[in-house]
Structure formats: structure tokens, C-alpha cells
Design an enzyme around this catalytic site. Structure first.
Site, short mmCIF file in Angstrom:
data_model
loop_
_atom_site.label_atom_id
_atom_site.label_comp_id
_atom_site.label_asym_id
_atom_site.label_seq_id
_atom_site.Cartn_x
_atom_site.Cartn_y
_atom_site.Cartn_z
N GLU A 57 0.80 -1.22 0.00
CA GLU A 57 0.00 0.00 0.00
C GLU A 57 0.84 1.27 0.00
O GLU A 57 0.33 2.36 -0.28
CB GLU A 57 -0.96 -0.02 1.20
N GLU A 91 8.02 -21.49 8.55
CA GLU A 91 8.37 -20.56 9.64
C GLU A 91 9.41 -21.14 10.59
O GLU A 91 9.96 -20.42 11.40
CB GLU A 91 7.12 -20.16 10.42
#
Length: 293
Positions: A78, A109
Site C-alpha cells: 500500500e 516458519e
């Protein structure tokens, strides 16, 4: 870890009505800004470190797994239309790559080596900043990223949702926003994720404003990629200069730049000189205008 504990207020969650559940969630969510407020000093120090590196041409990398990684990618993505920057400036990296944005990638992860590979791929250097994000504060992927960042001399920060987090020990500028037990036990996409999003909003917005990506509270580097944003660009010029829509349209069409149009009008100068002023002041509108008085 408090994020993994059971929330005593929601022990009967499955027996509650919709109205009772939404009220409880709303009450729990309301605690998040309070915890963030208690950690503003740490957040401010992290932002100052990010700004210092980016002002000298460095890049910002958010890195995490699962929800934390997705939120980093969201904030980075964004920044491009909001502040008119290259996608290279702010990047989000998630354990497991693009596939992990929409589905879980088993074991990603837990690999610190994978984080090092991902940062080598983007050619991380001492100019850059790496912010590791992990609700638990102990994700191996994030720990590996911070260790590698240190090894190349990059600046480091962290965002976790537990106190005394392992990643805090690996970051120069740690932020620990301890949001406590979730309404749904262990679902850190809830309060923990909300807190991460709010902190990321601060990091990117404040850094970009300090870099000259705003004039007053206006998005003067917004990318006009559609009709709505072209219209917004003209209205930003109107707001900044108090000129008419017709004048704003004229100046915007001439230069194609909100910043240039604003400097032209407020400094009463030519498009060429407005561009020169902006270049001399690193794109900062206020300083460009003030330099003519």
C-alpha cells in the site's frame, strides 16, 4: 507466552450469542490502542532508525510468517500507490514465499536458513532496515532474518506481542506490544494482528511523511492510476492552494504532478522552476515553497 494463554473472559465463547460475542471481541480490541500508547517511545525510536536509513537511500524490509508476514506485505504494497514510491523501497517478505500469502506452507516458519536465502535474494545490504514481525516473538524464520541482517550491517527492528521476546534480543530497536490472550485461544490474527497493523501504519506513514511524501496532511505523491485518483489529485491541489478546480486541472495537466502544481501556485513560479525547487529540496513541498520567501 501470554498470546497462547486462555482468555478468562471468553471461556464460554461457544455458548455466547452473536451479540455477546461481538461485544466481547469489541471490548478486547479496545485494549489494543492502549497497549500501543504505552510503547510509543520504542515505536518512535524504531521509526527514527528507519527514517535515517531510508533518507540515505536504504530500503525497508518487513519479514514474518503467517499473519505477521501477510500484514508486512499488505503495508509494503500500500506504500506504492499512497506515496508514489518504487516497490523496491518498502518490501514485505513472508516465510514460504508468495504461496504463503493465501495458504499455509508447512514448516516454512521453522527455517532460519530460509530467511537468510530470502534476504540474500533481495541483496540486503548495510544501507537497509529489516523489521522482524512475530506475535510469539520466537519464530525461527524471523530470528534467522534478524541474525543475517546483523551480519551484513543492516539496521534491525522487531515487533512482537509478548514481553521478553526472543526476537527483541536480536533487534536494535525492539517493540513489544503485549496484547495478551486472544478471545479465541492462540488465534493471533485477532488482537496481536490488529496491534501489528497499527504499528506498521505508524512506521510507514510517519517515515514517508518525514521523507516529504506529504504536504500538510495531503498525499501529494499519490499515484493517479485511475479516474478516481486523477480527480483526487486535482482536489489535493485545490485543498493545498485554495485555487479553483479549473486552475487545479490546468496546472495538473501541464505538469502531471501534484507537487509541481502546488509549488507553482504557492511560489508563483514556472513549472520548470517548481521542478528545480523540488529537486533541490528532495521533493519536500513545504521547504521548496519556503525557500522562495
Amino acid at each position: 507466552m501470554s498470546t497462547e494463554n486462555r482468555n478468562q473472559k471468553s471461556m464460554e465463547l461457544d455458548r455466547l450469542s452473536i451479540k455477546e460475542m461481538t461485544r466481547l471481541m469489541n471490548e478486547e480490541d479496545a485494549t489494543v490502542p492502549i497497549v500501543i500508547q504505552e510503547n510509543l517511545d520504542a515505536i518512535n525510536q524504531l521509526i527514527e532508525a528507519v527514517f535515517e536509513r531510508m533518507e540515505r537511500g536504504g530500503r525497508l524490509f518487513y519479514i514474518g510468517a503467517g499473519t505477521s508476514g501477510r500484514l508486512g506485505i499488505l503495508d509494503a504494497a500500500e506504500c506504492v500507490p499512497t506515496f508514489g514510491i518504487s516497490p523496491e523501497w518498502v518490501q514485505g517478505i513472508i516465510a514460504g514465499g508468495e504461496k504463503a500469502v493465501v495458504e499455509a506452507v508447512e514448516g516454512a516458519e521453522d527455517s532460519s536458513e530460509l530467511a537468510e536465502e530470502d534476504l540474500k535474494r533481495v541483496e540486503l545490504s548495510e544501507k537497509d532496515v529489516v523489521i522482524g514481525i512475530a506475535a510469539s516473538g520466537r519464530t525461527p524464520y524471523v530470528k534467522g532474518a534478524l541474525r543475517y541482517a546483523h551480519s551484513v550491517g543492516a539496521q534491525t527492528g522487531s515487533i512482537s506481542n509478548n514481553v521478553d521476546a526472543a526476537i527483541s534480543e536480536l533487534a536494535n530497536f525492539p517493540v513489544e506490544v503485549a496484547t495478551g490472550p486472544e478471545v479465541l485461544t492462540g488465534s493471533t490474527r485477532l488482537k496481536a494482528g490488529t496491534a501489528q497493523k497499527l504499528v506498521l501504519n505508524m512506521i510507514s506513514t510517519v517515515t514517508m511523511v518525514k521523507l516529504g511524501k506529504a504536504y500538510e496532511n495531503l498525499m501529494v505523491d499519490v499515484q493517479a492510476t485511475n479516474e478516481k485518483l486523477v480527480d483526487r489529485s486535482k482536489r489535493i491541489i485545490m485543498e493545498a492552494t485554495e485555487c479553483s478546480f479549473e486552475e487545479a486541472e490546468k496546472y495538473y495537466q501541464e505538469s502531471g504532478s501534484v507537487k509541481t502544481a502546488i509549488v507553482q501556485i504557492l511560489a508563483n513560479t514556472t513549472m520548470e522552476n517548481a521542478n528545480a525547487l523540488l529537486e533541490a529540496h528532495q521533493g519536500r513541498v513545504r521547504q521548496s515553497i519556503q525557500s522562495t520567501h
